[in-house]
Scaffold this motif. Structure first.
Motif, PDB file in Angstrom:
ATOM      1  N   ILE A 150       3.817  34.139 -25.487  1.00  0.00           N
ATOM      2  CA  ILE A 150       5.022  34.776 -25.259  1.00  0.00           C
ATOM      3  C   ILE A 150       6.196  33.961 -25.322  1.00  0.00           C
ATOM      4  CG2 ILE A 150       6.309  36.058 -23.640  1.00  0.00           C
ATOM      5  CD1 ILE A 150       3.816  37.498 -24.436  1.00  0.00           C
ATOM      6  N   ALA A 151       7.090  34.329 -26.205  1.00  0.00           N
ATOM      7  CA  ALA A 151       8.608  33.557 -26.322  1.00  0.00           C
ATOM      8  C   ALA A 151       9.565  34.157 -25.600  1.00  0.00           C
ATOM      9  CB  ALA A 151       9.066  33.734 -27.660  1.00  0.00           C
ATOM     10  N   LEU A 152      10.232  32.856 -24.774  1.00  0.00           N
ATOM     11  CA  LEU A 152      11.367  33.263 -24.133  1.00  0.00           C
ATOM     12  C   LEU A 152      12.593  32.565 -24.375  1.00  0.00           C
ATOM     13  CD1 LEU A 152       8.600  32.704 -21.818  1.00  0.00           C
ATOM     14  CD2 LEU A 152      10.577  33.882 -20.458  1.00  0.00           C
ATOM     15  N   ASP A 153      13.648  33.285 -24.700  1.00  0.00           N
ATOM     16  CA  ASP A 153      14.989  32.390 -25.190  1.00  0.00           C
ATOM     17  C   ASP A 153      15.903  32.280 -23.779  1.00  0.00           C
ATOM     18  OD1 ASP A 153      14.395  32.984 -27.745  1.00  0.00           O
ATOM     19  OD2 ASP A 153      15.172  34.869 -27.925  1.00  0.00           O
ATOM     20  N   LEU A 154      16.417  31.124 -23.863  1.00  0.00           N
ATOM     21  CA  LEU A 154      17.456  30.678 -22.720  1.00  0.00           C
ATOM     22  C   LEU A 154      18.769  30.566 -23.341  1.00  0.00           C
ATOM     23  CD1 LEU A 154      14.249  29.459 -22.007  1.00  0.00           C
ATOM     24  CD2 LEU A 154      15.355  28.058 -20.379  1.00  0.00           C
ATOM     25  N   ILE A 155      19.813  31.377 -22.764  1.00  0.00           N
ATOM     26  CA  ILE A 155      20.724  31.242 -23.214  1.00  0.00           C
ATOM     27  C   ILE A 155      21.669  30.472 -22.288  1.00  0.00           C
ATOM     28  CG2 ILE A 155      22.917  32.731 -23.718  1.00  0.00           C
ATOM     29  CD1 ILE A 155      19.695  34.119 -24.425  1.00  0.00           C
ATOM     30  N   PHE A 156      22.195  29.156 -22.654  1.00  0.00           N
ATOM     31  CA  PHE A 156      22.758  28.314 -21.913  1.00  0.00           C
ATOM     32  C   PHE A 156      24.003  27.651 -22.381  1.00  0.00           C
ATOM     33  CE2 PHE A 156      23.045  23.713 -20.888  1.00  0.00           C
ATOM     34  CZ  PHE A 156      23.205  23.617 -19.520  1.00  0.00           C
ATOM     35  N   TYR A 157      24.980  27.311 -21.766  1.00  0.00           N
ATOM     36  CA  TYR A 157      26.442  26.639 -22.405  1.00  0.00           C
ATOM     37  C   TYR A 157      26.687  25.506 -21.364  1.00  0.00           C
ATOM     38  CZ  TYR A 157      26.491  30.539 -25.413  1.00  0.00           C
ATOM     39  OH  TYR A 157      26.107  31.420 -26.292  1.00  0.00           O
ATOM     40  N   SER A 158      26.637  24.172 -21.781  1.00  0.00           N
ATOM     41  CA  SER A 158      27.071  23.107 -20.798  1.00  0.00           C
ATOM     42  C   SER A 158      28.282  23.022 -20.627  1.00  0.00           C
ATOM     43  CB  SER A 158      26.207  21.676 -21.323  1.00  0.00           C
ATOM     44  OG  SER A 158      27.002  21.669 -22.840  1.00  0.00           O
ATOM     45  N   THR A 159      28.968  22.592 -19.669  1.00  0.00           N
ATOM     46  CA  THR A 159      30.236  22.161 -19.050  1.00  0.00           C
ATOM     47  C   THR A 159      30.481  21.290 -18.106  1.00  0.00           C
ATOM     48  OG1 THR A 159      32.227  23.480 -18.478  1.00  0.00           O
ATOM     49  CG2 THR A 159      30.228  24.574 -17.822  1.00  0.00           C
ATOM     50  N   ASP A 160      31.301  20.780 -17.907  1.00  0.00           N
ATOM     51  CA  ASP A 160      31.296  19.718 -16.676  1.00  0.00           C
ATOM     52  C   ASP A 160      31.681  20.344 -15.343  1.00  0.00           C
ATOM     53  OD1 ASP A 160      31.218  17.514 -18.551  1.00  0.00           O
ATOM     54  OD2 ASP A 160      33.106  17.345 -18.832  1.00  0.00           O
ATOM     55  N   SER A 161      32.482  21.495 -15.465  1.00  0.00           N
ATOM     56  CA  SER A 161      32.842  22.236 -14.146  1.00  0.00           C
ATOM     57  C   SER A 161      32.642  23.924 -14.310  1.00  0.00           C
ATOM     58  CB  SER A 161      34.291  21.823 -13.795  1.00  0.00           C
ATOM     59  OG  SER A 161      35.236  22.062 -14.794  1.00  0.00           O
TER      60      SER A 161
END
Length: 327
Positions: free
Chosen positions: A110-121
């Protein structure tokens, strides 16, 4: 004696003690099957996942799922919860955009996609969570599981029989103009349309009879749904009962949401493949499940389901001579 950390992670919510709870152990290597079963019985949640190292080169982890009474092949909300727990532990690497992690299960990879965006604050919003695990800091928008729709067929079960077990009038089902269907997502799930959300909210089915009828017909779970919803942005409201597999009611069911999304799109009830579904027996604290389908693939059996999660409890247990105790 071996000490383990077990978490209660709530899927399809951003708030602890909301959504659908699951027991999660992320370091279950070396546990025997009967020990896993005893841990699940001690947790007494709808399902508990034991995560171990992968058994094949095309997966990143191995995950097994247990109700308090038996092992099952797959659970969508538990897989979302296990992914969140691994993220918290810093055991999944994420990068800006979409990262994919593959889990080995009894139902296959089973594949899972993780939607993530890095930011300092990052600013926390209700539709995302801030992820800080010592390695990364940023906004996790959603965890989406790739779900196969293996088959769908009309249910031959009489409407009157099901209505009687659920304790409702047969016209509550037949009046929708929609068919009952059996949809296979690794589990055979009976889709039961009902006209009113209030009727579903007030359901008090005879679960003993429902389990007996399900076993006779080869059905694992029952998804009772309505297109009459509590939230304006949702396409359906549902409750989910699975006495045949040792689970009375499931507050948020990812695999069934995938099947229902396929059902609604095939029958022209919705025109978009992006949906939000609500589920549960408490109208003030419902699970919210995201569903994504491509209209061109509704007959090929592909869907993505998911949302977010929150850890509500983390505790240590001791396993000695097959006996589970709390530390």
């Amino acid at each position: 004696m071996r000490n383990l950390i077990v978490k209660q992670v709530d899927a399809f919510t951003t708030h602890p003690f909301g959504g659908n709870p699951a027991g999660i152990i992320t370091n279950g290597d070396g546990l025997l099957s009967d020990e896993m079963m005893k841990i699940a019985a001690e947790m007494n949640l709808s399902e508990t996942a034991i995560v171990t190292m992968p058994e094949s080169l095309d997966t990143d982890f191995r995950v097994r799922f247990f109700t308090p009474s038996k092992e099952v092949d797959l659970s969508g909300h538990v897989l979302i919860a296990a992914t969140w727990a691994l993220l918290e532990d810093g055991r999944i690497h994420v990068q800006d955009g979409t990262s994919t992690v593959n889990k080995g299960t009894n139902a296959g990879r089973i594949a899972l996609d993780l939607i993530f965006y890095s930011t300092d604050s990052p600013e926390t919003r209700s539709d995302r969570v801030v992820l800080r695990n010592g390695l990364v800091c940023g906004e996790l928008h959603r965890i989406m599981m790739h779900q196969a729709i293996k088959d769908h067929s009309p249910a031959s079960i009489p409407v009157a029989e099901i209505a009687g077990i659920l304790g409702i009038d047969p016209t509550d089902i037949s009046g929708t103009g929609l068919p009952m269907e059996i949809i296979s997502t690794g589990l055979n799930q009976l889709m039961i349309p009902v006209k009113s959300k209030e009727t579903i909210l007030e359901l008090n089915p005879d679960l003993i009879k429902l389990g007996m009828a399900n076993r006779k017909d080869g059905i694992h779970t029952n998804h009772i749904f309505s297109t009459d919803t509590f939230s304006d942005d949702c396409v359906s409201y549902a409750r989910h009962f699975a006495p045949a597999v040792g689970m009375w009611e499931d507050p948020g069911t990812g695999t069934a949401a995938a099947g229902l999304g396929n059902y609604l799109l095939r029958h022209g009830i919705v025109t978009s493949g992006e949906m939000i579904m609500e589920q549960g027996n408490n109208s003030s604290n419902l699970a919210r499940i995201l569903v994504e389908l491509e209209e061109s693939t509704i007959h090929d059996g592909e869907a993505r389901i998911g949302g977010l999660a929150a850890t509500s409890i983390s505790r240590e247990i001791s396993l000695e001579s097959g006996v589970v105790t709390r530390v």
